[in-house]
Design an enzyme around this catalytic site. Sequence first.
Site, PDB file in Angstrom:
ATOM      1  N   GLU A  23       0.842  -1.203   0.000  1.00  0.00           N
ATOM      2  CA  GLU A  23       0.000   0.000   0.000  1.00  0.00           C
ATOM      3  C   GLU A  23       0.880   1.257   0.000  1.00  0.00           C
ATOM      4  OE1 GLU A  23      -3.502  -0.011   2.521  1.00  0.00           O
ATOM      5  OE2 GLU A  23      -3.009   2.013   3.187  1.00  0.00           O
ATOM      6  N   THR A  54      -3.846   4.990  -1.384  1.00  0.00           N
ATOM      7  CA  THR A  54      -4.887   5.485  -0.481  1.00  0.00           C
ATOM      8  C   THR A  54      -5.563   6.742  -1.041  1.00  0.00           C
ATOM      9  OG1 THR A  54      -3.371   6.844   0.794  1.00  0.00           O
ATOM     10  CG2 THR A  54      -3.698   4.586   1.546  1.00  0.00           C
ATOM     11  N   TYR A  55      -6.665   7.092  -0.395  1.00  0.00           N
ATOM     12  CA  TYR A  55      -7.458   8.263  -0.773  1.00  0.00           C
ATOM     13  C   TYR A  55      -7.451   9.202   0.417  1.00  0.00           C
ATOM     14  CZ  TYR A  55     -11.190  10.652  -3.287  1.00  0.00           C
ATOM     15  OH  TYR A  55     -11.924  11.565  -3.995  1.00  0.00           O
ATOM     16  N   ALA A  57      -7.846  12.250   3.254  1.00  0.00           N
ATOM     17  CA  ALA A  57      -8.975  12.739   4.035  1.00  0.00           C
ATOM     18  C   ALA A  57      -9.705  13.847   3.279  1.00  0.00           C
ATOM     19  CB  ALA A  57      -8.483  13.260   5.378  1.00  0.00           C
ATOM     20  N   HIS A  83      -8.052   3.334  -3.498  1.00  0.00           N
ATOM     21  CA  HIS A  83      -8.958   3.456  -2.354  1.00  0.00           C
ATOM     22  C   HIS A  83      -9.922   4.602  -2.673  1.00  0.00           C
ATOM     23  CE1 HIS A  83      -5.934   1.690   0.801  1.00  0.00           C
ATOM     24  NE2 HIS A  83      -5.754   1.145  -0.394  1.00  0.00           N
ATOM     25  N   LYS A 172     -21.142  -5.854   3.999  1.00  0.00           N
ATOM     26  CA  LYS A 172     -20.307  -5.392   2.878  1.00  0.00           C
ATOM     27  C   LYS A 172     -20.106  -6.542   1.874  1.00  0.00           C
ATOM     28  CE  LYS A 172     -17.168  -3.131   5.724  1.00  0.00           C
ATOM     29  NZ  LYS A 172     -16.175  -2.109   6.161  1.00  0.00           N
TER      30      LYS A 172
HETATM   31  P1  FAD Z   1     -17.862   1.233   7.569  1.00  0.00           P
HETATM   32  O1  FAD Z   1     -17.780  -0.208   7.197  1.00  0.00           O
HETATM   33  O2  FAD Z   1     -18.934   2.047   6.939  1.00  0.00           O
HETATM   34  O3  FAD Z   1     -18.005   1.327   9.165  1.00  0.00           O
HETATM   35  C1  FAD Z   1     -17.885   2.586   9.811  1.00  0.00           C
HETATM   36  C2  FAD Z   1     -18.638   2.566  11.127  1.00  0.00           C
HETATM   37  O4  FAD Z   1     -20.041   2.472  10.895  1.00  0.00           O
HETATM   38  C3  FAD Z   1     -18.274   1.388  12.029  1.00  0.00           C
HETATM   39  O5  FAD Z   1     -18.333   1.819  13.366  1.00  0.00           O
HETATM   40  C4  FAD Z   1     -19.379   0.391  11.743  1.00  0.00           C
HETATM   41  O6  FAD Z   1     -19.577  -0.479  12.850  1.00  0.00           O
HETATM   42  C5  FAD Z   1     -20.575   1.311  11.514  1.00  0.00           C
HETATM   43  N1  FAD Z   1     -21.536   0.741  10.566  1.00  0.00           N
HETATM   44  C6  FAD Z   1     -21.285   0.374   9.296  1.00  0.00           C
HETATM   45  N2  FAD Z   1     -22.425  -0.072   8.693  1.00  0.00           N
HETATM   46  C7  FAD Z   1     -23.405   0.039   9.634  1.00  0.00           C
HETATM   47  C8  FAD Z   1     -24.797  -0.228   9.627  1.00  0.00           C
HETATM   48  N3  FAD Z   1     -25.413  -0.702   8.542  1.00  0.00           N
HETATM   49  N4  FAD Z   1     -25.498   0.020  10.754  1.00  0.00           N
HETATM   50  C9  FAD Z   1     -24.887   0.512  11.863  1.00  0.00           C
HETATM   51  N5  FAD Z   1     -23.566   0.799  11.932  1.00  0.00           N
HETATM   52  C10 FAD Z   1     -22.836   0.561  10.832  1.00  0.00           C
HETATM   53  N6  FAD Z   1      -9.271   6.064   5.238  1.00  0.00           N
HETATM   54  C11 FAD Z   1      -9.079   7.058   4.320  1.00  0.00           C
HETATM   55  O7  FAD Z   1      -9.532   8.189   4.524  1.00  0.00           O
HETATM   56  N7  FAD Z   1      -8.406   6.809   3.143  1.00  0.00           N
HETATM   57  C12 FAD Z   1      -7.910   5.583   2.837  1.00  0.00           C
HETATM   58  O8  FAD Z   1      -7.342   5.376   1.770  1.00  0.00           O
HETATM   59  C13 FAD Z   1      -8.076   4.528   3.793  1.00  0.00           C
HETATM   60  N8  FAD Z   1      -7.582   3.292   3.555  1.00  0.00           N
HETATM   61  C14 FAD Z   1      -7.790   2.285   4.458  1.00  0.00           C
HETATM   62  C15 FAD Z   1      -7.315   0.998   4.158  1.00  0.00           C
HETATM   63  C16 FAD Z   1      -7.511  -0.063   5.036  1.00  0.00           C
HETATM   64  C17 FAD Z   1      -6.984  -1.427   4.694  1.00  0.00           C
HETATM   65  C18 FAD Z   1      -8.217   0.172   6.271  1.00  0.00           C
HETATM   66  C19 FAD Z   1      -8.431  -0.948   7.242  1.00  0.00           C
HETATM   67  C20 FAD Z   1      -8.689   1.444   6.586  1.00  0.00           C
HETATM   68  C21 FAD Z   1      -8.488   2.508   5.677  1.00  0.00           C
HETATM   69  N9  FAD Z   1      -8.971   3.801   5.933  1.00  0.00           N
HETATM   70  C22 FAD Z   1      -8.773   4.813   5.015  1.00  0.00           C
HETATM   71  C23 FAD Z   1      -9.639   4.117   7.208  1.00  0.00           C
HETATM   72  C24 FAD Z   1     -11.181   3.951   7.149  1.00  0.00           C
HETATM   73  O9  FAD Z   1     -11.729   4.945   6.307  1.00  0.00           O
HETATM   74  C25 FAD Z   1     -11.678   4.073   8.580  1.00  0.00           C
HETATM   75  O10 FAD Z   1     -11.306   2.927   9.310  1.00  0.00           O
HETATM   76  C26 FAD Z   1     -13.158   4.385   8.768  1.00  0.00           C
HETATM   77  O11 FAD Z   1     -13.364   4.819  10.123  1.00  0.00           O
HETATM   78  C27 FAD Z   1     -14.079   3.193   8.587  1.00  0.00           C
HETATM   79  O12 FAD Z   1     -14.160   2.827   7.313  1.00  0.00           O
HETATM   80  P2  FAD Z   1     -15.012   1.514   6.900  1.00  0.00           P
HETATM   81  O13 FAD Z   1     -14.904   1.441   5.436  1.00  0.00           O
HETATM   82  O14 FAD Z   1     -14.623   0.341   7.719  1.00  0.00           O
HETATM   83  O15 FAD Z   1     -16.492   2.005   7.326  1.00  0.00           O
END
Ligand code: FAD
Length: 294
Positions: A23, A54-55, A57, A83, A172
């Site tokens: 990454e 990555t993408y 903030a 991303h 997802k």
């Molecule tokens: P989600 O899966 O949407 O979850 C977010 C929150 O909402 C969680 O608390 C979850 O429990 C809750 N939730 C989800 N769906 C529901 C539902 N239906 N009902 C109730 N609650 C729900 N960030 C960046 O800005 N840029 C990047 O490039 C980036 N790359 C990343 C790469 C990896 C491998 C990882 C692990 C993280 C990365 N992140 C990045 C960070 C990521 O954006 C954060 O971890 C963010 O807080 C959560 O993203 P998510 O896609 O898991 O969100």
Amino acid sequence: MDQPRAPHIGRLIREGGRSFSFEFFPPKDEAGEAQLWQAIRDLEPYRPTFVSVTYGAGGSTRDTTVDIIGRIARETSMVPMGHLTCVGHTREELQLILDSFAGAGVSNVLALRGDPKEGPRAEWTPTEGGLTYASELVELAAGRFSVGVAAHPGGHPASDSLDLDVEVLRRKQAAGAEFAITDMVFRVSDYVGLVERAAEVGVTIPILPGIMPILNLGQVTRMGELSGHPVPDEVVERVKVHEGDPAAVRAEGITMAAELCEALLAAGAPGLHFYTLNRSKATREIFAALRITA
Ligand code: FAD
């Protein structure tokens, strides 16, 4: 017109044996760009399954992310993944960004929610006309792209329970995700715990553990902030005994990361995803310890 498309990562992981991936992040200036491309060139001979960019903030790296993944698609032998986050974008904007990924010859997207600018624990307010959860972005991209998603072994920092987290992962998957990549893993038990809880609720997609070696003690706090959980004490202790000797701290960090990689693969991990920080040296050292050659 769309460029010729790169292979789908979901299929590569299912059919290609162990997956190794790297990454990168979009650099801020010319020196950073030179460092990024040096790292990409250094790591290309290891023939990773894919590389990702990555993408930033708030959509701040929108154009650079597209530029870099497009250039990787055009100028290297590697399979790129962009991303994308929901932060600050309407559904229509996200659709246009996905169009630009496709136009750049990219077939793979890591669909993320992203974080509020105050950090992962802050309250999340979706952009007007935008998406609330990563699962909705998965739906938007699935079919046209092979879609990966984030998984959180220690629990998402804003989530009420580990059970909700794996239910979110299952949603997802139901929306079309083909694989998941975790936050930084420091203990095999954290990864195995996630995989077991996920399997119990019907998650069958491969989950790749994310690896970032500790190279200096100053980095430990930042790692905790990034993943939303402090680095486990027993891990910090092993490097801390070398405090005052930066070379020994670094060497211990590499040894620990290599041990972790071996243990994760032995525990059944389908591959390893390395957070490179746009440098190749640490990853090459871990590969040497694992006896993986370019
Ligand atoms: P989600 O899966 O949407 O979850 C977010 C929150 O909402 C969680 O608390 C979850 O429990 C809750 N939730 C989800 N769906 C529901 C539902 N239906 N009902 C109730 N609650 C729900 N960030 C960046 O800005 N840029 C990047 O490039 C980036 N790359 C990343 C790469 C990896 C491998 C990882 C692990 C993280 C990365 N992140 C990045 C960070 C990521 O954006 C954060 O971890 C963010 O807080 C959560 O993203 P998510 O896609 O898991 O969100």
